[in-house]
Enzyme design. Structure first.
Site, PDB file in Angstrom:
ATOM      1  N   HIS A   1       0.819  -1.206   0.000  1.00  0.00           N
ATOM      2  CA  HIS A   1       0.000   0.000   0.000  1.00  0.00           C
ATOM      3  C   HIS A   1       0.861   1.268   0.000  1.00  0.00           C
ATOM      4  O   HIS A   1       0.361   2.378   0.122  1.00  0.00           O
ATOM      5  CB  HIS A   1      -0.911  -0.038   1.232  1.00  0.00           C
ATOM      6  CG  HIS A   1      -2.097   0.864   1.163  1.00  0.00           C
ATOM      7  ND1 HIS A   1      -2.429   1.734   2.178  1.00  0.00           N
ATOM      8  CD2 HIS A   1      -3.049   1.042   0.215  1.00  0.00           C
ATOM      9  CE1 HIS A   1      -3.514   2.399   1.863  1.00  0.00           C
ATOM     10  NE2 HIS A   1      -3.907   2.013   0.676  1.00  0.00           N
TER      11      HIS A   1
ATOM     12  N   LYS B   1      -4.823  10.139   5.355  1.00  0.00           N
ATOM     13  CA  LYS B   1      -4.490   9.318   6.508  1.00  0.00           C
ATOM     14  C   LYS B   1      -3.459  10.080   7.347  1.00  0.00           C
ATOM     15  O   LYS B   1      -2.285  10.147   6.995  1.00  0.00           O
ATOM     16  CB  LYS B   1      -3.901   7.971   6.075  1.00  0.00           C
ATOM     17  CG  LYS B   1      -4.759   7.199   5.062  1.00  0.00           C
ATOM     18  CD  LYS B   1      -3.968   6.999   3.810  1.00  0.00           C
ATOM     19  CE  LYS B   1      -4.612   6.197   2.723  1.00  0.00           C
ATOM     20  NZ  LYS B   1      -6.007   6.157   2.553  1.00  0.00           N
TER      21      LYS B   1
ATOM     22  N   ASP C   1      -1.108  15.627  20.807  1.00  0.00           N
ATOM     23  CA  ASP C   1      -0.838  16.782  21.675  1.00  0.00           C
ATOM     24  C   ASP C   1      -0.423  18.029  20.904  1.00  0.00           C
ATOM     25  O   ASP C   1       0.341  18.862  21.417  1.00  0.00           O
ATOM     26  CB  ASP C   1       0.241  16.430  22.712  1.00  0.00           C
ATOM     27  CG  ASP C   1      -0.255  15.407  23.733  1.00  0.00           C
ATOM     28  OD1 ASP C   1      -1.486  15.297  23.898  1.00  0.00           O
ATOM     29  OD2 ASP C   1       0.580  14.720  24.341  1.00  0.00           O
TER      30      ASP C   1
END
Length: 522
Positions: free
Chosen positions: A177, A419, A424
């Site tokens: 992929h 994706k 944080d």
């Protein structure tokens, strides 16, 4: 009493014959020997190339880090690849999961051909799962000197491909992929986009909202070395060993096809829009505002498709180590989000500990794989009960001309394909990895972990600001049932008590799929 009707003798005979034929064909089709395959590695003597002369002075000012430029607009993403191919003088290393034979796919094929014709060494590595319509084109391209094509984890039986799954499912179900485009070992593009009109803003109907990064600096060498690892792996077969040579014609036919496409109205409009993009001018004039940050490559071992990778060596494990455990914020964007029991529990524990967990995936109306939505839908309720915020990208929204107002993660009539996730507001991942069992256990994946509060903060700002206006938020009623709200730019809210924009039949189909034990395939 329900009557059970057995198949007729004729149907049984036909089925048996088809099964026997598939076994015979599959049994006879074997992968060729790799005994004569050449071994090649990244060319390192590229310091005198035009790209190096433009990039090295910048990199010297930022030792040990990499320059990152986010490619959120599809036309910019295509232009970046086309311009890198045109600028390359020594080498182009290109790997993709999908490559379509459409406007952008044909133009990029021709860009690689032109580079090889100039003397550039071109190595093109394609996963073989989606090349069924490309054999003739790849055969022509293979006749171009300096251009070599390899097919990763290929089908020995070229047609019909589906029969290969009957005899070799465990291998063929695992795919490469990875997505990268590297020029002269100086600049690379890594991210979620495949090659095709829907990924580059050239499709007429549905566009994929996606994200790549153009990268220069220290991490480019790691991407090149990783390409070598795949190129020389036991799963990379020279295309000429698998595809019949063309009966007539040569790579020049690709140029003719590109010229024909160039003359179409759709291509003219697309190319003109690309040429007038501010990004193109900035790139040509060396004015791109790169974000310089420590950047690390994460990549699966190519042996993963043979189920021989060392446990704990994959992208999933490395991401956890490199991104760290969130203490305040976790923003995750995944078009194919199937958390499963363990993932759901991990997100739930973070939310219960006070971490703001926000997840964006496709709504059922926007997804291109309904089975994946079924694998995700069953986990919405426990995620919401734990305090996770869930957004589902809409297929479209009223925001004027989408071509002019394309945001980082969306356009009119779009399906989410980016994706990325951030921890944080400090570190961000961009790559090919979906948060689903297929990415974790079956497919090879790659991407970059970037220690950049500026880039990570932009994702956090989008998830807190623009995304709620471009996606449905999924909420939980006191009785445990789900509902969806859509916000508009004027503060209005529309409520839906069933999956928005879908028919009862589609919802029924997803409900049936959700009870089947197929999550491991998704």
């Amino acid at each position: 009493m329900t009557r059970i009707t057995l198949p007729s003798r004729r149907l049984t005979a036909l089925f048996s014959a088809a099964l026997l034929l598939s076994l015979l064909l599959g049994g006879c089709a074997e992968l060729p020997s790799l005994a004569g395959r050449t071994h090649s590695v990244t060319l390192l003597d590229t310091a005198d190339t035009k790209l190096a002369q433009a990039i090295m002075p910048l990199a010297a000012q930022h030792p040990g880090v990499s320059g990152i430029y986010a490619l959120s607009d599809g036309r910019d993403a295509f232009a970046a690849r086309a311009l890198l191919a045109a600028a390359a003088q020594r080498t182009l290393d290109v790997e993709y999961y999908i490559w379509h034979k459409d406007i952008t796919g044909t133009l990029l094929f021709d860009a690689l051909r032109q580079a090889a014709e100039r003397g550039v060494r071109v190595r093109l590595l394609l996963d073989d799962n989606n090349t069924a319509e490309l054999d003739d084109t790849l055969a022509l391209l293979s006749k171009q000197p300096n251009l070599e094509i390899r097919l990763f984890n290929p089908f020995a039986l070229r047609s019909p491909r589906a029969l290969g799954f009957l005899t070799d499912f465990s291998r063929l179900n695992r795919r490469m992929h990875n997505k990268s485009f590297t020029a002269d070992n100086q600049a690379t593009i890594v991210g979620g986009r495949n090659v095709g009109d829907e990924y580059f803003g050239a499709a007429g109907d549905v566009l994929f909202a996606d994200l790549d990064v153009l990268v220069i600096g220290s991490v480019v060498g790691a991407v090149s070395q990783d390409f070598d690892r795949y190129w020389n792996s036991p799963s990379a077969y020279p295309a000429t060993l698998l595809i019949k040579p063309p009966s007539r014609g040569d790579a020049g036919d690709i140029a003719l096809e590109a010229d024909r496409i160039d003359d179409t109205k759709a291509a003219e409009e697309y190319v003109q829009a690309m040429r007038t993009s501010p990004f193109v001018q900035q790139l040509i004039e060396r004015q791109l505002p790169f974000e310089w940050a420590p950047t690390r490559l994460v990549s699966d071992d190519p042996a993963k498709v043979l189920d021989k990778a060392r446990p704990g060596s994959g992208v999933a494990a490395n991401l956890k180590n490199l991104l760290g455990v969130p203490s305040k914020e976790l923003d995750l964007v995944s078009p194919y989000f199937v958390p499963g029991k363990s993932g759901t529990q991990a997100f739930a524990e973070l939310a219960k500990e006070g971490v703001n967990v926000r997840i964006l995936t496709n709504a059922l109306e926007a997804t291109d794989v309904a089975a994946v939505h079924a694998g995700y839908a069953k986990w919405r309720k426990p995620l919401l009960e734990a305090g996770v915020t869930l957004y589902e990208s809409r297929r479209s929204w009223d925001e004027g001309d989408a071509r002019e107002k394309t945001g980082r993660f969306g356009s009119s009539a779009s399906s989410l394909h980016a994706k990325t996730f951030a921890v944080d507001d400090r570190r961000i991942f961009v790559g090919s990895f979906n948060f689903d069992p297929r990415s974790i256990d079956l497919n090879t994946e790659m991407g970059l972990v970037i220690d950049s509060p500026a880039l990570a903060g932009k994702l956090g700002q989008a998830m807190r600001g623009s995304i709620p206006q471009r996606a449905y938020q999924v909420l939980l009623q006191p009785d445990g049932t789900l509902y969806w709200i859509a916000r508009d730019a004027h503060g209005g809210i529309t409520r839906y008590d069933t999956e928005p924009g879908t028919s009862v039949w589609k919802r029924m189909g997803v409900a049936i799929l959700s009870v089947l034990p197929i999550d491991w395939l998704l």
